[in-house]
Design a protein around this motif. Structure first.
Motif, PDB file in Angstrom:
ATOM      1  N   GLU A   1      -2.129  10.402  -5.075  1.00  0.00           N
ATOM      2  CA  GLU A   1      -3.015   9.574  -5.888  1.00  0.00           C
ATOM      3  C   GLU A   1      -2.922   8.095  -5.510  1.00  0.00           C
ATOM      4  O   GLU A   1      -3.078   7.218  -6.340  1.00  0.00           O
ATOM      5  N   ILE A   2      -2.604   7.843  -4.268  1.00  0.00           N
ATOM      6  CA  ILE A   2      -2.485   6.452  -3.864  1.00  0.00           C
ATOM      7  C   ILE A   2      -3.771   6.068  -3.135  1.00  0.00           C
ATOM      8  O   ILE A   2      -4.275   6.810  -2.295  1.00  0.00           O
TER       9      ILE A   2
ATOM     10  N   LEU B   1       0.819  -1.214   0.000  1.00  0.00           N
ATOM     11  CA  LEU B   1       0.000   0.000   0.000  1.00  0.00           C
ATOM     12  C   LEU B   1       0.857   1.269   0.000  1.00  0.00           C
ATOM     13  O   LEU B   1       0.537   2.246  -0.683  1.00  0.00           O
ATOM     14  N   LEU B   2       1.962   1.240   0.769  1.00  0.00           N
ATOM     15  CA  LEU B   2       2.721   2.475   0.978  1.00  0.00           C
ATOM     16  C   LEU B   2       3.793   2.716  -0.075  1.00  0.00           C
ATOM     17  O   LEU B   2       4.062   3.865  -0.429  1.00  0.00           O
TER      18      LEU B   2
ATOM     19  N   TRP C   1      -4.424   3.984  -0.851  1.00  0.00           N
ATOM     20  CA  TRP C   1      -4.398   3.849   0.615  1.00  0.00           C
ATOM     21  C   TRP C   1      -4.552   5.196   1.289  1.00  0.00           C
ATOM     22  O   TRP C   1      -5.149   5.312   2.350  1.00  0.00           O
TER      23      TRP C   1
ATOM     24  N   PRO D   1       4.438   1.564  -3.655  1.00  0.00           N
ATOM     25  CA  PRO D   1       4.089   0.789  -4.854  1.00  0.00           C
ATOM     26  C   PRO D   1       5.325   0.400  -5.675  1.00  0.00           C
ATOM     27  O   PRO D   1       5.282  -0.585  -6.408  1.00  0.00           O
TER      28      PRO D   1
ATOM     29  N   THR E   1      -6.302   7.720   0.215  1.00  0.00           N
ATOM     30  CA  THR E   1      -7.734   8.025   0.209  1.00  0.00           C
ATOM     31  C   THR E   1      -8.434   7.268   1.333  1.00  0.00           C
ATOM     32  O   THR E   1      -9.281   7.831   2.037  1.00  0.00           O
TER      33      THR E   1
ATOM     34  N   TYR F   1     -19.319   6.208  -0.054  1.00  0.00           N
ATOM     35  CA  TYR F   1     -18.323   7.162  -0.589  1.00  0.00           C
ATOM     36  C   TYR F   1     -18.514   7.397  -2.080  1.00  0.00           C
ATOM     37  O   TYR F   1     -18.411   8.516  -2.571  1.00  0.00           O
TER      38      TYR F   1
END
Lengths: 535, 243
Positions: free
Chosen positions: B190-191, A38-39, B193, A41, B195, A103
């Motif tokens: 723009e990641i 996630l952090l 996670w 890429p 968001t 959302y």
């Protein structure tokens, strides 16, 4: 629990311990791999490797510690614990899905009385028309964007971020970043930002900077960043009796400000003197209160602009307008002048020289006036003359004429006899109502295109004194929008602006002491009494 | 579900709150804190006739003070051994949790009701404020308060130590409050996670309602988070039957 035969391996205590250790490592690897994925890429390969390794370790854990796992699950605690874990995880999943849907499928409504956070139609149009991604970089020192501003929320950075957020919610192609120039000087240098606050709108290789924090400035910068030019509205000076920059009661500075708010550029042009002809940049021209007759050359220049270049014009007239304008407008099928429009029924302050058009007196069929009718808006015209379609239309195939505003059906007339308008009564020579006060003409041109003209029999309604009242502003701006072929912008404008208050120093003192001290102390005193009684 | 049982439990807890000085201290501290920020916003050169100046600090104060109100609800029962008695009484675990939640929420609501003095001042001094943002502002404070209370009860169910319960709840609430700041510090825009982490932040879901904008996303967020923590608390309480 009876285990399958294939799993009935000999029991080796150290293998069980190893299995538990591998299980713990598997869990750590899974969390680390997930976070890395996630952090960062860029390290996708590593993260997938870690997740894969955690899977292998988990299998080893099950293989080595299957007895312990099976035994635990066989107990009451194990079964109930697993059940709780599954139920809570399922609920977590449901909560996650509900929020994901919430959302992506949200309903959002600005409930403020002044529609303070509703973007204007020009901005909405610009955002809806975006073809390429646009990013806004808002350069504000962090103190100006703090979500907990000690001095209230009205700091400029906070307002700018809120406004940009509205933009991003409207269009998926619009995003924004608040940049603290002190912490990120590189980005500031990239866009040559040397003063704060500044907002840079960037799209591809183009960027546009603005230092003014307002919706109008942001939208103008956005349009320029995507390569769109703002349309120019030109006021004809010399001929007109009103000036776009005049801030006096009779001036048109409010109308000009409103045009700028709608992202038009306003300029003044002078035919035959400083300007040889109507400049190319003029999308439409405004002639407000003609003060003298058109010269032949001026008439020729206007014809050249309207006929050859398919231009458009807004004529705001008065009862005492020069005759050359009557004949000029007649060529476009508009019958203008000839007296003063009086209305004994629909009028402002019982003054028949100030005819007021009720909502149903606006033409619901025409795009300029339909919103006024639909939203129950009233317009009024202090001392107006006629601006009506020629009846019958001499060239219906070429010119489409539409009456926009009419006086009331009963007791309205065009006073032609020269009586005092304040006290005049309808005479036999006067023209009985309803009288058209505003008319739109759409003139077809060969081989394609058209010229557009709007004539209103009054110029006072758009002056500073009356512009912001009732629907006058909407009539003026809707006319300009139609003339510049910006029909999508035609709307009813809500009067915007937060509600401020001006407390005196004594009131402020009371607010401070009563809020911070007296009131809390009173509550604390009650608490002390309760404690005393219970003691 | 027995609403009467919930009402009885809530009533007992409310009486207990108002019978001790703790509730008044919490209310007085909250009022002074909120009052300071409200007065600060009013002392701007052209103050807006709104209560927005105290909404965000007020929400933060609620997140800090709500665990103080809730910390004893279940932790004390566990420590004193009265929880076993309660669990053997003819009431469901859900009724116990909802009753205690309702009591704490009433406390929060009363505290917030006292701050109605601020909009009263706006009207008193001729500010002609827009009523809708005031109402939506109070709605969001009530939602934040309910959320803080549900997290607080969850923390109280996890341990028999009141201090530990308060610290646990406050920590969890602070993570939710500061989530978006964490993602901002991490950078990038723009990641996915980011968001998601931004979405978790309480303050992000306050903004629209604080300004008078109704957004169903925010309502879904608050309602589901409150429901989630209440449900998990009920399950935690259930574990005492088989642990």
């Amino acid at each position: 629990m009876r285990l399958p035969r294939v799993l009935s391996l000999p029991r080796l205590p150290f293998l069980a311990d190893l299995g538990l250790a591998l299980g713990a490592v598997a869990l750590l690897a899974l969390v680390a791999g997930g976070l890395l994925y996630l952090l960062v890429p860029e390290l996708k390969g590593w993260s997938l490797g870690l997740i894969g390794a955690s899977g292998v370790l988990l299998l080893l854990f099950l293989l080595f510690s299957y007895r312990e796992v099976a035994q635990f699950l066989g107990t009451r605690r194990g079964r109930y614990g697993l059940n709780t874990l599954v139920v809570v995880s399922t609920l977590g999943l449901i909560v996650g899905i509900a929020n994901f849907v919430g959302y992506n499928q949200s309903y959002r409504q600005d409930l403020t009385a002044t529609s303070l956070f509703t973007l204007n139609s020009r901005t909405i149009r610009a955002l809806d028309d975006l073809a390429d991604p646009v990013t806004a970089f808002a350069f504000f020192p962090l103190s100006q964007t703090n979500p907990l501003p000690a001095s209230g929320e009205t700091t400029m950075g906070y307002y700018a971020a809120g406004l940009l957020r509205e933009y991003s919610l409207r269009s998926k192609l619009f995003s924004y970043r608040v940049v603290d120039p002190e912490q990120d000087p590189t980005t500031a240098a990239k866009f040559n930002v040397v003063q704060y606050p500044s907002v840079v709108f960037s799209s591809g290789a183009r960027s546009q900077l603005t230092t003014d924090v307002s919706e109008q400035s942001f939208t103008a910068a956005l349009l320029r960043a995507v390569g769109q030019e703002l349309k120019t509205v030109c006021y004809l000076t010399g001929i007109s009796g009103r000036s776009s920059t005049d801030a006096s009661d009779a001036g048109y500075s409010s109308a000009s400000d409103a045009l700028v708010q709608e992202n038009y550029v306003v300029r003044e042009v002078s035919l035959g003197t400083t300007d040889e002809k109507v400049p190319e940049v003029c999308w439409t021209i405004v002639v407000a209160q003609p003060g003298r007759d058109l010269t032949d050359s001026e008439a020729a220049l206007l014809h050249e602009y309207l006929d050859d270049r398919k231009g458009s014009a807004l004529f705001l007239l008065e009862p005492e307008m020069p005759g050359s304008f009557t004949s000029f407008l007649a060529e476009y099928g508009i019958e203008a002048g000839g007296g003063v429009v009086l209305d004994g029924v629909s009028r402002v302050r019982q003054d028949q020289t100030r005819p007021a058009a009720q909502p149903d007196q606006h033409n619901v069929q025409h795009v300029i006036t339909a919103p006024l009718s639909r939203q129950s808006k009233l317009t009024f015209y202090p001392l107006a003359t006629r601006a009506a379609p020629v009846d019958p239309n001499p060239e219906p195939q070429r010119i489409a004429l539409t009456s926009l505003v009419r006086t009331s059906l009963e007791r309205s007339w065009l006073e032609t006899g020269g009586e005092d308008p304040k006290t005049a009564e309808a005479g036999p020579k006067d023209i009985r109502g309803p009288i058209s006060i505003a008319t739109a003409a759409l003139v077809k041109r060969e081989p394609s295109g058209s010229s557009r003209i709007v004539a209103v029999g009054d110029s006072d309604f758009a002056s500073n004194t009356f512009f912001r009242l009732e629907g006058n502003e909407d009539l003026f701006l809707n006319s300009v929008n139609w003339l510049t072929e910006e029909e999508k912008l035609i709307t009813i404008r809500v009067k915007q602006g937060p509600r401020f208050m001006v407390p005196t120093q004594r009131e402020l003192t009371w607010i401070l002491y009563s809020s911070v001290a007296f009131f809390p102390l009173a509550v604390a005193l009650v608490g002390a009494l309760v404690w005393w009684r219970r003691r | 579900m027995n609403l009467r049982a919930i009402g009885i439990i809530a009533g007992k807890e409310v009486r207990s709150y108002f019978g001790s000085p703790m509730a008044y201290i919490v209310m007085a501290v909250f009022l002074a804190f909120s009052g300071f920020f409200f007065a600060s916003s009013m002392s701007q050169p052209f103050p807006e006739a709104t209560v927005r100046g105290f909404l965000f600090p007020g929400a933060l104060a609620l997140l800090l003070l709500a665990p103080v109100l809730t910390m004893r609800l279940l932790a004390e029962e566990q420590k004193m051994g009265t929880l076993e008695l309660l669990l053997t009484a003819p009431v469901r675990d859900s009724e116990i949790v909802l009753g205690k939640f309702l009591a704490s929420f009433i406390m929060v609501a009363v505290t917030l009701a006292l701050t109605l003095y601020f909009p009263f001042l706006l009207f008193l001094f001729g500010g002609d404020p827009d009523l809708v943002p005031i109402l939506t502002g109070y709605l969001v404070l009530l939602l934040v308060g309910a959320m803080a209370v549900s997290v607080g009860i969850f923390g109280s169910a996890l341990t028999s130590n009141q201090i530990v319960a308060a610290v646990l709840s406050t920590g969890l609430l602070m993570v939710l409050w500061l989530a978006n700041l964490t993602s901002n510090l991490a950078g990038g825009s723009e990641i996915a996670w980011k968001t998601a982490v931004d979405y978790l932040a309480i303050s992000g879901h306050m903004q629209d309602l604080a300004f008078g904008i109704l957004n169903t996303t925010d309502l879904v967020y608050f309602v589901t988070v409150i429901a989630f923590f209440l449900f998990v608390t009920i399950r935690v309480l259930e574990t005492r039957r088989w642990r």
